[in-house]
Design a protein around this motif. Structure first.
Motif, PDB file in Angstrom:
ATOM      1  N   GLU A 234       0.832  -1.208   0.000  1.00  0.00           N
ATOM      2  CA  GLU A 234       0.000   0.000   0.000  1.00  0.00           C
ATOM      3  C   GLU A 234       0.870   1.264   0.000  1.00  0.00           C
ATOM      4  OE1 GLU A 234      -3.388   0.233  -0.269  1.00  0.00           O
ATOM      5  OE2 GLU A 234      -3.204  -1.911  -0.680  1.00  0.00           O
ATOM      6  N   TYR A 235       1.991   1.211   0.709  1.00  0.00           N
ATOM      7  CA  TYR A 235       2.895   2.368   0.752  1.00  0.00           C
ATOM      8  C   TYR A 235       3.455   2.648  -0.644  1.00  0.00           C
ATOM      9  CZ  TYR A 235       6.338   5.657   2.603  1.00  0.00           C
ATOM     10  OH  TYR A 235       7.062   6.797   2.861  1.00  0.00           O
ATOM     11  N   GLN A 236       3.806   1.578  -1.353  1.00  0.00           N
ATOM     12  CA  GLN A 236       4.313   1.751  -2.725  1.00  0.00           C
ATOM     13  C   GLN A 236       3.284   2.450  -3.618  1.00  0.00           C
ATOM     14  OE1 GLN A 236       7.449   1.069  -3.798  1.00  0.00           O
ATOM     15  NE2 GLN A 236       7.891   0.599  -1.672  1.00  0.00           N
ATOM     16  N   LEU A 237       2.006   2.130  -3.426  1.00  0.00           N
ATOM     17  CA  LEU A 237       0.956   2.771  -4.222  1.00  0.00           C
ATOM     18  C   LEU A 237       0.778   4.234  -3.803  1.00  0.00           C
ATOM     19  CD1 LEU A 237      -1.745  -0.073  -4.166  1.00  0.00           C
ATOM     20  CD2 LEU A 237      -0.177   0.498  -6.028  1.00  0.00           C
ATOM     21  N   ALA A 238       0.842   4.476  -2.492  1.00  0.00           N
ATOM     22  CA  ALA A 238       0.594   5.834  -1.972  1.00  0.00           C
ATOM     23  C   ALA A 238       1.646   6.834  -2.457  1.00  0.00           C
ATOM     24  CB  ALA A 238       0.567   5.801  -0.440  1.00  0.00           C
ATOM     25  N   ILE A 239       2.915   6.411  -2.512  1.00  0.00           N
ATOM     26  CA  ILE A 239       3.986   7.367  -2.829  1.00  0.00           C
ATOM     27  C   ILE A 239       3.932   7.868  -4.271  1.00  0.00           C
ATOM     28  CG2 ILE A 239       5.608   6.661  -1.026  1.00  0.00           C
ATOM     29  CD1 ILE A 239       6.967   4.792  -2.972  1.00  0.00           C
ATOM     30  N   THR A 240       3.225   7.156  -5.126  1.00  0.00           N
ATOM     31  CA  THR A 240       3.114   7.629  -6.503  1.00  0.00           C
ATOM     32  C   THR A 240       1.651   7.899  -6.871  1.00  0.00           C
ATOM     33  OG1 THR A 240       3.259   5.322  -7.176  1.00  0.00           O
ATOM     34  CG2 THR A 240       5.261   6.623  -7.392  1.00  0.00           C
ATOM     35  N   ALA A 241       0.861   8.205  -5.851  1.00  0.00           N
ATOM     36  CA  ALA A 241      -0.534   8.647  -6.040  1.00  0.00           C
ATOM     37  C   ALA A 241      -1.400   7.639  -6.780  1.00  0.00           C
ATOM     38  CB  ALA A 241      -0.563   9.995  -6.750  1.00  0.00           C
ATOM     39  N   LYS A 242      -1.088   6.356  -6.626  1.00  0.00           N
ATOM     40  CA  LYS A 242      -1.947   5.340  -7.251  1.00  0.00           C
ATOM     41  C   LYS A 242      -3.094   4.977  -6.307  1.00  0.00           C
ATOM     42  CE  LYS A 242       1.596   3.384 -10.195  1.00  0.00           C
ATOM     43  NZ  LYS A 242       2.857   3.638  -9.489  1.00  0.00           N
ATOM     44  N   SER A 243      -3.051   5.539  -5.101  1.00  0.00           N
ATOM     45  CA  SER A 243      -4.150   5.331  -4.153  1.00  0.00           C
ATOM     46  C   SER A 243      -4.084   6.448  -3.118  1.00  0.00           C
ATOM     47  CB  SER A 243      -4.013   3.977  -3.464  1.00  0.00           C
ATOM     48  OG  SER A 243      -2.785   3.949  -2.794  1.00  0.00           O
ATOM     49  N   TYR A 244      -5.089   6.528  -2.268  1.00  0.00           N
ATOM     50  CA  TYR A 244      -5.136   7.496  -1.166  1.00  0.00           C
ATOM     51  C   TYR A 244      -5.037   8.946  -1.633  1.00  0.00           C
ATOM     52  CZ  TYR A 244      -4.287   3.132   1.167  1.00  0.00           C
ATOM     53  OH  TYR A 244      -4.380   1.839   1.562  1.00  0.00           O
ATOM     54  N   GLN A 245      -5.556   9.241  -2.834  1.00  0.00           N
ATOM     55  CA  GLN A 245      -5.532  10.623  -3.328  1.00  0.00           C
ATOM     56  C   GLN A 245      -6.241  11.563  -2.361  1.00  0.00           C
ATOM     57  OE1 GLN A 245      -6.104   8.061  -5.271  1.00  0.00           O
ATOM     58  NE2 GLN A 245      -5.163   8.291  -7.278  1.00  0.00           N
ATOM     59  N   GLY A 246      -7.230  10.994  -1.630  1.00  0.00           N
ATOM     60  CA  GLY A 246      -7.995  11.789  -0.669  1.00  0.00           C
ATOM     61  C   GLY A 246      -7.119  12.486   0.346  1.00  0.00           C
ATOM     62  N   PHE A 247      -5.958  11.937   0.623  1.00  0.00           N
ATOM     63  CA  PHE A 247      -5.076  12.554   1.611  1.00  0.00           C
ATOM     64  C   PHE A 247      -4.168  13.630   0.998  1.00  0.00           C
ATOM     65  CE2 PHE A 247      -5.703   8.401   3.922  1.00  0.00           C
ATOM     66  CZ  PHE A 247      -6.376   8.954   4.994  1.00  0.00           C
ATOM     67  N   SER A 248      -4.194  13.812  -0.303  1.00  0.00           N
ATOM     68  CA  SER A 248      -3.323  14.787  -1.010  1.00  0.00           C
ATOM     69  C   SER A 248      -1.869  14.685  -0.548  1.00  0.00           C
ATOM     70  CB  SER A 248      -3.777  16.232  -0.794  1.00  0.00           C
ATOM     71  OG  SER A 248      -5.134  16.331  -0.708  1.00  0.00           O
TER      72      SER A 248
END
Ligand code: PMP
Length: 297
Positions: A276-290
């Motif tokens: 999940e961290y790998q996805l978050a760092i390149t905005a592939k998920s958790y966009q809601g957190f900007s």
């Protein structure tokens, strides 16, 4: 190491030309405050949690008594773009953003700090990387004496003593307890443990840096409905855990295979947060957190 262009004292210069006096307050006493910020390359560059790093650096600036206001996010991004072009960077990298005193002076200096922004090439973690840690006799500096929440160069000498001790014991990294004997953090990363599906991490009053990655991990796991406890953790409780991992801007998610003599598996929750961290760092998920600032160069 390649001689990159850096931005130092309002100029783009080669790192080898960015000098400061040997008797400056920063070289003698570690009087500087800094941030390490990760930039990930996909089709664009993604700067991870820039606002949070700038906010923490601004707090450090004020707490150390430097008379300066931090540059804005836009100014930072403009400098970053120029550094990417000048250095022809096409991969993941990391930024060291540091305020220091570049004049001859004592630790009590009231001089105005200057800053540098310097790129360092650093790739993201691979899935099979893991580390060994050991609880050290060296304790974490106390917020009553030298606040670990201030990201000051001199604080890292505490980490250095602990790291020397850990290496002499055959481990990769130290795990420091705080003054009261509770688990605090590693020399440059925070710690999480998993027990029977519950994720636990030392609370902010455990003499830890207020880690941005720790916050990211807590938010990601909360989104996935995991139970998370921020609390004082004893060494006995930690040793009884099912999974342990470290986290930090540099460490990202680093699974722990060995704590002292105790073995740990790289379990499902560690694998989940790693992915999940790998996805978050390149905005592939958790966009809601900007969390990411996208940069097209
Ligand atoms: N603790 C210490 C002592 C650190 O130096 C770091 C790295 N900045 C961390 C924790 C992790 O903090 P962050 O997630 O904000 O990088």
């Amino acid at each position: 190491m390649k001689d990159y262009y850096i931005f130092y004292n309002n100029n783009f210069v080669k790192q080898s030309n960015a000098t400061l006096p040997v008797l400056s307050a920063s070289t003698q006493f570690g009087l500087n405050v800094f941030e390490g910020i990760r930039i990930y390359k996909e089709d664009s560059f993604f700067v991870f949690r820039l606002e949070d790093h700038l906010r923490r650096l601004n707090n450090s600036l004020h707490q150390i008594g430097f008379k300066a206001e931090i540059i804005s996010k836009n100014e930072f991004l403009e400098i970053l773009k120029e550094l990417i072009v000048l250095n022809n960077i096409r991969s993941d990298f990391s930024i060291r953003f540091t305020y220091l005193i570049n004049e001859m002076d004592s630790w009590s200096s009231k001089k105005r700090p200057v800053f540098f922004i310097a790129p360092l090439i650093k790739e993201r973690n691979k899935a099979d990387e893991h580390k060994t840690i050991v609880v050290t006799k060296t304790r974490r500096i106390s917020s009553l004496a030298m606040d670990p929440k201030v990201k000051c160069g001199a604080n890292y000498i505490n980490g250095r003593y602990a790291l020397l001790e850990a290496r002499s014991l055959g481990a990769d990294l130290p795990l420091l307890k705080n003054k009261d004997g509770f688990i605090s953090e590693s020399s440059g990363a925070c710690i999480f443990m998993v027990k029977n599906g519950t994720v636990k991490t030392p609370s902010l009053d455990s003499d830890i840096l207020e880690s941005i990655t720790r916050d990211t991990v807590i938010k990601i796991l909360s989104e996935s409905n995991y139970q998370i406890e921020e609390k004082l953790i004893s060494e006995d409780e930690l040793i009884e855990s099912d999974e342990i991992f470290l986290c930090g801007s540099a460490a990202e998610i680093t699974p722990i295979k060995l704590l002292g003599d105790s073995d740990f598996k790289i379990g499902d929750i560690t694998k989940h947060i790693f992915n999940e961290y790998q996805l978050a760092i390149t905005a592939k998920s958790y966009q809601g957190f900007s969390w990411t600032s996208k940069l097209d160069v």
